[in-house]
Design an enzyme around this catalytic site. Structure first.
Site, PDB file in Angstrom:
ATOM      1  CD1 TRP A 128      -2.682   1.594   0.453  1.00  0.00           C
ATOM      2  CD2 TRP A 128      -2.019   1.900   2.571  1.00  0.00           C
ATOM      3  NE1 TRP A 128      -3.404   2.648   0.959  1.00  0.00           N
ATOM      4  CE2 TRP A 128      -3.016   2.848   2.257  1.00  0.00           C
ATOM      5  CE3 TRP A 128      -1.462   1.886   3.848  1.00  0.00           C
ATOM      6  CZ2 TRP A 128      -3.445   3.784   3.187  1.00  0.00           C
ATOM      7  CZ3 TRP A 128      -1.899   2.804   4.767  1.00  0.00           C
ATOM      8  CH2 TRP A 128      -2.881   3.747   4.434  1.00  0.00           C
ATOM      9  CG  ASP A 209      -2.600  -2.709   7.283  1.00  0.00           C
ATOM     10  OD1 ASP A 209      -3.712  -2.570   7.822  1.00  0.00           O
ATOM     11  OD2 ASP A 209      -2.206  -1.989   6.349  1.00  0.00           O
ATOM     12  CE  LYS A 244      -9.910  -0.024   3.442  1.00  0.00           C
ATOM     13  NZ  LYS A 244      -9.040   0.690   4.402  1.00  0.00           N
TER      14      LYS A 244
END
Length: 392
Positions: A128, A209, A244
């Site tokens: 990311w 993460d 999300k």
């Protein structure tokens, strides 16, 4: 004083949003920014979220401060979803609410810097784009290694093993808990076990993460690698995002969890987390966490949320299957999970796809599979073929 500043380049994904909005072609397809979209192309408010917000509207009686730790009931109710019920490490775990998963990453980075400023952060690439800047801003040195070969769409596992084997005691390893961003390529459970063994053998600290739990194979399966690691190591950090899987992107809902060796270390970690949060954002925003807490306090709302999350998961995997079926060269996409896949592509090709075909994806070749419809598969494949991205 501002004349001393140098201009920074605009964020490429924000520029992509503006370019897509300005394109008046009816057949344009947005595979760019990483948000979930439904069959109508919308990013809807989940029904469970609407129900929770209605409950809060009628019953919330104050907007007073909660403190730098945020909504601790929200933090506690997430724990069985992430870590399972009654894990062996439960009494070595503490959490704090953060502004999204990004806030959890930044708070975790600053905690590492305070505890062990000489620690290196091992970061597999590609990753990311905000990972490296977050650690750099916290004055931590990142050591990058090659994680995946985009041409073959395979994990470069020998490179992963070599990087972990050469790391020093106390170094930190950033790991995507599930559904790697940007590639959608994950370790097998056998590979996760080898990684876990190396973390233990070399006394490395995993920083997991976990941003997409529930959007691939289901909540339980998606948490399996995280639970495997935490059952083996002495110390760990977990950055969690609800943006999300609860569709709360703009509410910025997340948490940082720390697992320590013993109660004394846990107490010190907790006090430092609160102190660092205080000087970063003082108090985290309440509304999104209150929504998640309200959902998880209600059996009816929780069942509604789980059913909606399963619908989202099936839709993304259905899009993957449609694109893979449209070209044998894209068969790997059906084996990957999560919102993203990443084609081996030059920036010039991504620009040509936008200009010539109205297919919008990141310059790196990252595609958000939730941005398409199954009926778009033919147009996407035709565009990729026209720009030389596919062999057949």
């Amino acid at each position: 004083m501002f004349e001393q500043l140098n201009s920074r380049p605009a964020d490429s994904l924000l520029a992509l949003i503006k370019a897509f909005q300005a394109d008046d072609r009816a057949e344009k397809i947005d595979l760019g920014v990483g948000v979930y979209r439904d069959a109508m192309g919308r990013t809807p408010v989940m029904r469970a979220v609407k129900a929770a917000e209605q409950f809060l509207l009628e019953n919330q009686d104050s907007k007073k401060y909660l403190g730098p730790e945020g909504d601790l009931q929200f933090v506690r109710l997430l724990e069985p979803i992430i870590f399972g019920t009654s894990p062996d490490f439960a009494n070595r775990l503490v959490g704090i609410q953060t502004p999204g998963g990004s806030g959890a990453l930044r708070l975790g980075a600053e905690l590492i810097q305070a505890a062990n400023p000489s620690a290196k952060v091992l970061l597999g690439t590609p990753s990311w784009p905000n990972h490296a800047p977050i650690f750099a801003s916290a004055r931590l040195a990142a050591k990058e290694y090659s994680f995946v070969d985009l041409a073959s769409q395979q994990v470069k596992f020998e490179s992963v093993i070599a990087a972990l084997s050469s790391a020093g005691e106390g170094d930190v390893v950033l790991l995507h808990g599930c559904y790697h961003n940007p590639t959608g390529i994950d370790f097998t459970m056998e590979q996760w076990q080898e990684i876990t063994d190396l973390l233990v053998a070399h006394t490395l600290v995993p920083f997991i993460d976990l941003a997409y739990q529930g959007l691939g194979d289901g909540l339980e399966q998606d948490a399996a690698p995280t639970r495997m690691i935490l059952n083996a190591v002495d110390e760990a950090l977990i950055a969690y995002s609800c943006d999300k899987n609860f569709g709360l992107y703009r509410e910025r809902v997340g948490a940082l969890y720390v697992m320590a060796r013993n109660s004394d270390d846990l107490t010190k970690a907790e006090s430092n987390m609160a102190a660092l949060a205080r000087v970063n954002w003082s108090m985290p925003p309440d509304h999104g966490a209150a929504v998640v807490r309200t959902i998880l306090e209600s059996a009816e709302m929780t069942a509604m949320w789980r059913a909606e999350l399963e619908e989202m998961c099936q839709r993304v995997n259905g899009n993957r299957a449609a694109l893979a079926a449209a070209s044998a060269d894209l068969a790997f996409i059906s084996r990957q999970r999560g919102l993203f896949s990443n084609l081996a592509m030059r920036k010039e090709t991504a620009v040509a796809l936008r200009a010539n075909h109205g297919i919008y994806m990141a310059d790196s070749g990252r595609m958000n599979l939730a941005g398409m419809q199954p009926a778009d598969a033919g147009a996407i494949v035709a565009a990729l073929r026209a720009e030389g991205c596919l062999k057949s």
